[in-house]
Design an enzyme around this catalytic site. Structure first.
Site, mmCIF file in Angstrom:
data_model
loop_
_atom_site.group_PDB
_atom_site.id
_atom_site.type_symbol
_atom_site.label_atom_id
_atom_site.label_comp_id
_atom_site.label_asym_id
_atom_site.label_seq_id
_atom_site.Cartn_x
_atom_site.Cartn_y
_atom_site.Cartn_z
ATOM 1 N N LEU A 71 0.888 18.940 -46.949
ATOM 2 C CA LEU A 71 2.028 18.749 -46.036
ATOM 3 C C LEU A 71 2.969 19.955 -46.021
ATOM 4 O O LEU A 71 4.148 19.814 -45.691
ATOM 5 C CB LEU A 71 2.793 17.457 -46.375
ATOM 6 C CG LEU A 71 1.966 16.158 -46.268
ATOM 7 C CD1 LEU A 71 2.826 14.946 -46.640
ATOM 8 C CD2 LEU A 71 1.391 15.966 -44.870
ATOM 9 N N THR B 66 -12.193 31.655 -37.327
ATOM 10 C CA THR B 66 -11.320 32.207 -36.283
ATOM 11 C C THR B 66 -11.919 33.446 -35.617
ATOM 12 O O THR B 66 -12.690 34.189 -36.250
ATOM 13 C CB THR B 66 -9.967 32.617 -36.913
ATOM 14 O OG1 THR B 66 -9.226 33.403 -35.980
ATOM 15 C CG2 THR B 66 -10.151 33.460 -38.159
ATOM 16 N N TYR C 35 -5.314 37.708 -42.641
ATOM 17 C CA TYR C 35 -5.739 36.377 -42.185
ATOM 18 C C TYR C 35 -7.219 36.388 -41.804
ATOM 19 O O TYR C 35 -8.021 35.601 -42.326
ATOM 20 C CB TYR C 35 -4.871 35.938 -40.992
ATOM 21 C CG TYR C 35 -5.404 34.707 -40.312
ATOM 22 C CD1 TYR C 35 -5.552 33.514 -41.021
ATOM 23 C CD2 TYR C 35 -5.784 34.739 -38.961
ATOM 24 C CE1 TYR C 35 -6.074 32.382 -40.397
ATOM 25 C CE2 TYR C 35 -6.291 33.613 -38.347
ATOM 26 C CZ TYR C 35 -6.438 32.440 -39.063
ATOM 27 O OH TYR C 35 -6.956 31.327 -38.457
ATOM 28 N N LEU D 76 1.628 30.987 -27.757
ATOM 29 C CA LEU D 76 2.110 31.202 -26.398
ATOM 30 C C LEU D 76 2.383 29.895 -25.642
ATOM 31 O O LEU D 76 3.485 29.715 -25.104
ATOM 32 C CB LEU D 76 1.105 32.068 -25.609
ATOM 33 C CG LEU D 76 1.518 32.318 -24.160
ATOM 34 C CD1 LEU D 76 2.786 33.149 -24.087
ATOM 35 C CD2 LEU D 76 0.389 33.000 -23.385
#
Ligand code: UDP
Length: 323
Positions: A33, A115, A139, A188
């Protein structure tokens, strides 16, 4: 099947938990969390645990787990540049702790949230799975390291895995009461909509001098429910395939930042205001996926491909946000 959804209180994880439950699977969510939301965990129990505290993971395996889906990660490019140790700790060490827990409990199937950032600055577009993987920030590097660990784990321990490389996840399952909610918000589409409905700061466009049709960056926006569908297909795929696999997930169509703002204006019913700002560090000009492999191998056919539909579903969420 009983699926342990690590990071199931977050944006993509909560939508996957929802679709898993819809399709009759049992879900347990494991989440610390830190960025996720308790209110987003509505399909299965929540175990508060932290991948960096391996002893806390045991509770996730207290009843037999058929597969793990792993969404726990820090995921902001700019932050990763400034806090590399935190990113490698969370994303790589955390994943290793999870893999070790899976091995202790004999769980041999994993869907990993990866990703487009594993590709770095693209040398050709659209980007297929054979494109060189040369991430340009911690990342992307951390996600690529985990993909590499999964290949080694397939060889050493017979772990079956599918890494799904998302391009730009967007949209929401507003009817199910879930959507995107980050603090601070950097993406965005939420930023455009929050500013349009007067709930966010004035909108800024980062960079107007890219080599694109209107000077702004091009991205491939893919609906989060289509991403969720790919996860279920990956699960089914692992029933009949060993090894470590990776798929790029996008619609294969790119939109500029200005086109996204125009689409949002059409949906809100008025042109939107924005300011122009400098380029954001580390943003490639164009990121568009070639997802033929996912189509051919997983039978994945995205169904929410129209930008307007994606933006409309995000707006429905932001107007009735629950967290
Ligand atoms: N962007 C922007 N203003 C914002 C947020 C994003 O102009 O408030 C641009 C950003 O520079 C990039 C594109 O929109 O070119 C998509 O950014 P986002 O953070 O949504 O996704 P990313 O491509 O970084 O994964």
């Amino acid at each position: 099947m009983h699926i342990l959804v690590c990071g199931g209180a977050g944006y993509v994880g909560s939508h996957v938990a929802y679709v898993l439950a819809e399709r009759g699977h049992e879900v347990t969510v494991l989440d610390n969390l830190s960025t996720g939301h308790r209110q987003a965990v509505r399909w299965g129990r929540l175990i508060e645990a932290d991948l960096l505290k391996p002893e806390t993971l045991e509770a996730g395996f207290d009843c037999p787990v058929d597969a793990v889906m792993h969404f726990c990660a820090r995921s902001l490019v700019g932050e990763s540049v400034n806090q590399p140790y935190d990113y490698y700790d969370n994303n790589v060490v955390g994943s290793l702790n999870l893999l070790r827990a899976m091995r202790r409990h004999g769980v041999e199937r994993l869907v990993f949230s990866s990703t487009a950032a594993v590709f770095g600055q693209p040398i050709r577009t659209p980007i297929d799975e054979d494109h060189p993987r040369t991430p340009i920030n911690p990342y992307g590097a951390s996600k690529l390291m985990v993909e590499r660990i999964l290949a080694d784990a397939a060889h050493a321990h017979g772990l079956r895995s599918v890494s799904l490389r998302y391009f730009n996840a967007a949209g929401a399952a507003a009817d199910a009461g879930i959507g995107e909610s980050h603090t601070p918000e950097t993406h965005l589409i939420p930023n455009v909509l929050l500013s349009a409905i007067g709930e966010g700061p004035p909108l800024k466009i980062f960079g107007s001098d890219y080599p694109t049709l209107d000077g702004t960056c091009i991205r491939d926006y893919v609906h989060v429910l289509d991403l969720a569908d790919a996860h279920i297909r990956a699960l089914e795929f692992m029933s009949s395939h060993t090894g470590a696999h990776a798929f790029n997930l996008g619609n294969g169509i790119g939109f500029t930042v200005l086109q996204v703002i125009e689409a949002a204006g059409r949906i809100v019913g008025q042109p939107l205001q924005f300011d122009r700002a400098a380029r954001r560090q580390g943003d490639p000009a164009v990121l568009v996926a070639a997802s033929q492999k996912a189509r051919d191998t997983l039978g994945w056919i995205p169904s929410h491909t129209r930008l307007d539909d994606i933006v409309r579903s995000a707006l429905a969420w932001h107007r009735n946000k629950r967290y």
